[in-house]
Scaffold this motif. Sequence first.
Motif, PDB file in Angstrom:
ATOM      1  N   VAL A  38       0.836  -1.201   0.000  1.00  0.00           N
ATOM      2  CA  VAL A  38       0.000   0.000   0.000  1.00  0.00           C
ATOM      3  C   VAL A  38       0.873   1.254   0.000  1.00  0.00           C
ATOM      4  N   LYS A  39       0.617   2.114  -0.969  1.00  0.00           N
ATOM      5  CA  LYS A  39       1.352   3.381  -1.062  1.00  0.00           C
ATOM      6  C   LYS A  39       0.919   4.340   0.043  1.00  0.00           C
ATOM      7  N   SER A  40      -0.417   4.515   0.202  1.00  0.00           N
ATOM      8  CA  SER A  40      -0.923   5.479   1.175  1.00  0.00           C
ATOM      9  C   SER A  40      -2.263   5.031   1.739  1.00  0.00           C
ATOM     10  N   PHE A  41      -2.489   5.375   3.002  1.00  0.00           N
ATOM     11  CA  PHE A  41      -3.761   5.119   3.668  1.00  0.00           C
ATOM     12  C   PHE A  41      -4.463   6.437   3.947  1.00  0.00           C
ATOM     13  N   TYR A  42      -5.799   6.427   3.782  1.00  0.00           N
ATOM     14  CA  TYR A  42      -6.607   7.603   4.069  1.00  0.00           C
ATOM     15  C   TYR A  42      -7.808   7.162   4.901  1.00  0.00           C
ATOM     16  N   ILE A  43      -8.275   8.067   5.777  1.00  0.00           N
ATOM     17  CA  ILE A  43      -9.253   7.647   6.762  1.00  0.00           C
ATOM     18  C   ILE A  43     -10.286   8.740   7.025  1.00  0.00           C
ATOM     19  N   SER A  44     -11.502   8.314   7.300  1.00  0.00           N
ATOM     20  CA  SER A  44     -12.578   9.213   7.722  1.00  0.00           C
ATOM     21  C   SER A  44     -12.274   9.764   9.113  1.00  0.00           C
ATOM     22  N   PRO A 149       1.125   7.939 -14.714  1.00  0.00           N
ATOM     23  CA  PRO A 149       0.550   6.597 -14.573  1.00  0.00           C
ATOM     24  C   PRO A 149       1.410   5.715 -13.667  1.00  0.00           C
ATOM     25  N   ASN A 150       0.755   4.877 -12.861  1.00  0.00           N
ATOM     26  CA  ASN A 150       1.494   4.083 -11.888  1.00  0.00           C
ATOM     27  C   ASN A 150       0.708   2.853 -11.470  1.00  0.00           C
ATOM     28  N   HIS A 151       1.370   2.002 -10.695  1.00  0.00           N
ATOM     29  CA  HIS A 151       0.744   0.784 -10.156  1.00  0.00           C
ATOM     30  C   HIS A 151       0.529   0.898  -8.642  1.00  0.00           C
ATOM     31  N   ASP A 152       0.451   2.111  -8.141  1.00  0.00           N
ATOM     32  CA  ASP A 152       0.279   2.316  -6.703  1.00  0.00           C
ATOM     33  C   ASP A 152      -1.081   1.806  -6.222  1.00  0.00           C
ATOM     34  N   THR A 153      -1.146   1.455  -4.942  1.00  0.00           N
ATOM     35  CA  THR A 153      -2.397   1.073  -4.282  1.00  0.00           C
ATOM     36  C   THR A 153      -2.646   2.043  -3.133  1.00  0.00           C
TER      37      THR A 153
END
Length: 238
Positions: A38-44, A149-153
């Motif tokens: 996982v490249k980055s996590f985001y949260i409520s 363009p990338n393959h990031d998650t």
Amino acid sequence: MKIIICRHGDPDYENDSLTEKGRREAKLLAERISKLDVKSFYISPLGRAKATAEPALRKMNRTAEELSWLHEFKGVIMEKGRLVSCWDRKPSYWTAVDSYYSYEKWTDTPLMKFSNSGSEFKKVAKGLDALLAKHGYVHNGRYFDAVHPNHDTIVLFCHFAVEAVIISHITGISPMPLWHNFVALPTSVTTLVSEEREKGIASFRCMEFGSLSHLYAAGEEPAFAARFCECYEDDTRH
């Protein structure tokens, strides 16, 4: 790139947290998410989403960026003198109005026109566009410019109604059928992936919606939250 949307676990709405079952679900979700690059996590900003993300973040020794627009969708309408969510309408009403099936027209209906639903949708859309641009994909009409363009998650921990808004804005589908004809149960995983079939032009496709494989693999029954009675006479939620 991949966008993974995780709904929060079985909710304790009164305390904006999780039930004991929800905590079990979150731990099982963590096993699934921790296997990803996982490249980055985001949260409520809400507690039930944070409690759902916590086991995965702790297991991976990661942190998540809090985004205000990942809050449960704030669109409301006036019904019988009180404000209620705009996304829970009875089928005999909303299916009779053709405009509800249009991405461009669903907020022009009499019920939605004088509510905050359209402005709240735009807030989510603006936040989402900024996030995707940060990761290399710039919204351009009905597709995206693949600037980098990338393959990031990336992984988003949030709520069902705002999840439907996210999918709506990415795909150009009205949120009304997504809210009413789809359901993402607690800790379900939805995955959208970019496709660049033409150089520099990308679109996103939904590879899976509401996946609960992590629960089934562990023998954990899905929660009922977000569902309604299967038959009218059932002793379940109407």
